[in-house]
Scaffold this active site. Structure first.
Site, PDB file in Angstrom:
ATOM      1  N   CYS A  88      11.931 -66.619 -19.784  1.00  0.00           N
ATOM      2  CA  CYS A  88      12.994 -66.445 -18.162  1.00  0.00           C
ATOM      3  C   CYS A  88      11.681 -66.385 -17.000  1.00  0.00           C
ATOM      4  O   CYS A  88      12.319 -67.128 -15.709  1.00  0.00           O
ATOM      5  CB  CYS A  88      13.824 -65.428 -17.723  1.00  0.00           C
ATOM      6  SG  CYS A  88      14.751 -65.104 -19.262  1.00  0.00           S
ATOM      7  N   CYS A 216      26.816 -60.098 -14.029  1.00  0.00           N
ATOM      8  CA  CYS A 216      25.562 -61.457 -14.892  1.00  0.00           C
ATOM      9  C   CYS A 216      25.428 -61.980 -14.382  1.00  0.00           C
ATOM     10  O   CYS A 216      26.358 -62.424 -13.788  1.00  0.00           O
ATOM     11  CB  CYS A 216      26.015 -60.960 -16.638  1.00  0.00           C
ATOM     12  SG  CYS A 216      26.578 -59.525 -17.215  1.00  0.00           S
ATOM     13  N   SER A 217      24.061 -62.573 -14.606  1.00  0.00           N
ATOM     14  CA  SER A 217      23.806 -63.848 -14.198  1.00  0.00           C
ATOM     15  C   SER A 217      24.164 -65.670 -15.152  1.00  0.00           C
ATOM     16  O   SER A 217      24.992 -64.751 -16.152  1.00  0.00           O
ATOM     17  CB  SER A 217      22.522 -64.085 -13.901  1.00  0.00           C
ATOM     18  OG  SER A 217      22.183 -64.103 -15.297  1.00  0.00           O
ATOM     19  N   HIS A 328      20.561 -68.823 -12.342  1.00  0.00           N
ATOM     20  CA  HIS A 328      19.462 -68.770 -13.581  1.00  0.00           C
ATOM     21  C   HIS A 328      19.340 -70.629 -14.608  1.00  0.00           C
ATOM     22  O   HIS A 328      19.515 -69.943 -15.231  1.00  0.00           O
ATOM     23  CB  HIS A 328      19.397 -67.923 -13.609  1.00  0.00           C
ATOM     24  CG  HIS A 328      18.203 -67.295 -15.353  1.00  0.00           C
ATOM     25  ND1 HIS A 328      17.346 -67.486 -14.539  1.00  0.00           N
ATOM     26  CD2 HIS A 328      18.677 -66.099 -15.901  1.00  0.00           C
ATOM     27  CE1 HIS A 328      16.169 -67.327 -15.248  1.00  0.00           C
ATOM     28  NE2 HIS A 328      17.646 -66.243 -16.306  1.00  0.00           N
TER      29      HIS A 328
END
Length: 384
Positions: A88, A216-217, A328
């Protein structure tokens, strides 16, 4: 080693969301063209490119030369192209390398490009791609989420441990999600822009106690790019420092990366006017309040509940909606964080603009080693 001053002169992000009809290359090309236009340079002026992507190899089998493939229609063919894959944190790692290339004097113009397509007809393939960023030699006991993400299981375990030590965090987690969605409402590139309430968070599907879907992404497609140049008088966004650290047992990578950025810049947490933190879930953002110096240990929940990290607060965090609402897109995330901070320093962030920012900090982390991230990059920008 003496480093010269570097400016961020080109900033671009594509809309983040579900782009089933787009290729990775088309998203990258859009970001490159916009960033070069913003910088007022052409492809022929760029001397080095760093391309960031995390999951393409797992999802499509395209390995090893992802940047050369994705950028082949951008006019950048033939120049040095480096590929970064750092989970990430891939995008901020790309920015780190592009900054170093210019700061060291090896080139005068470099571009960092990040692109990701996580949506796949088989969602489990997407989750598997994300899980490939964890230490596969470790057991998954206590971390697995049925039909979902190992990472969210790990975050949930951390949230439960934090709650046991400092008190229930559910209200604070909801507040993070509501705050970030409120910021995203004014970001035209964000994946989710409809405002939400704490009741909406509570009504969303449970993921892993105490996490719910809206904390939550999401899976996301998108791209971002930054142009780095040798600084000139009048440049409005400059890189003070970029630090990259990796996992070491017994210490927090986020804390180490941020502390080194503070040390090398001569600045402290109270001098930072806006933050971008890696809110892969709401608890991740809350925990990082304490790791980057926004809040004292055990006081992260209070920071968001008191409004300190929201509009008008003394430490605004994730003013573009963050991973939770902007989305994301792994390889683009770190660059999107920096793009937002660049806009804040330029004063072009619209309704989400922070008042008179001078120093801004992005912390982008990635991978999982069983108890902490595998890597973290802290980048501190200053206004010109």
């Amino acid at each position: 080693m003496s480093l010269r001053e570097v400016a961020v002169t080109g900033i671009a992000t594509t809309p983040f969301g579900k782009h089933l009809d787009r290729s990775l290359g088309s998203l990258a090309s859009e970001a490159v063209a916009a960033a070069l236009d913003d910088a007022g340079v052409g492809p022929g002026d760029v001397e080095q490119a760093v391309f960031s992507n995390a999951a393409e190899g797992v999802l499509t089998g395209q390995e090893m030369i992802r940047g050369q493939v994705a950028l082949k229609g951008t006019g950048l063919a033939g120049i040095p192209i480096l590929n970064t894959e750092n989970a990430c944190a891939s995008g901020s790692a790309a920015a780190h390398l592009a900054w170093l290339a210019v700061a060291s004097g090896q080139v005068d113009v470099a571009i960092a490009v990040g692109a990701e397509k996580l949506f796949h007809p088989d969602k489990q393939r997407s989750f598997f791609a994300i899980e490939s960023g964890t230490d596969r030699s470790l057991t998954r006991e206590g971390e697995d989420v049925e039909g979902g993400s190992v990472m969210m299981g790990a975050y949930a375990a951390g949230a439960r441990a934090y709650a046991e030590a400092h008190g229930d965090v559910r209200e604070a987690l909801a507040a993070v999600a509501v705050k970030n969605r409120a910021y995203a409402a004014d970001n035209p590139h964000a994946q989710f822009r409809t405002p939400i309430t704490a009741d909406d968070v509570e009504a969303s599907r449970p993921v892993a106690d105490p996490l719910r879907l809206l904390t939550c992404s999401p899976l996301t497609d998108g791209a971002a790019a930054l142009v780095f140049t040798a600084a000139q008088p009048g440049d409005r966004v400059r890189v003070a420092v970029s630090t990259l650290v990796s996992y070491r047992e017994g210490s927090s990578v986020v804390e180490r990366a941020a502390s080194e950025a503070y040390r090398r810049s001569g600045l402290g947490p109270t001098e930072i006017d806006a933050f971008q933190l890696h809110d892969a879930c709401a608890f991740a953002e809350l925990a990082q309040y304490e790791q980057v110096g926004i809040a004292e240990p055990g006081k992260g929940a209070a920071a968001v509940l008191e409004g300190r990290t929201g509009p008008g607060g003394d430490a605004p965090v994730n003013t573009d909606g963050g991973l939770l609402s902007r989305g994301h897109a792994l390889g683009a995330t770190g660059l999107a964080q920096l793009a937002e901070l660049g806009r804040q320093l330029r004063g072009t962030a619209g309704a989400r603009q922070v008042a008179d920012p001078r120093h801004v900090l992005s912390v982008n982390s990635g991978g999982w080693m069983g108890g902490d991230y595998a890597t973290s990059v802290a980048t501190l920008l200053v206004g010109g």
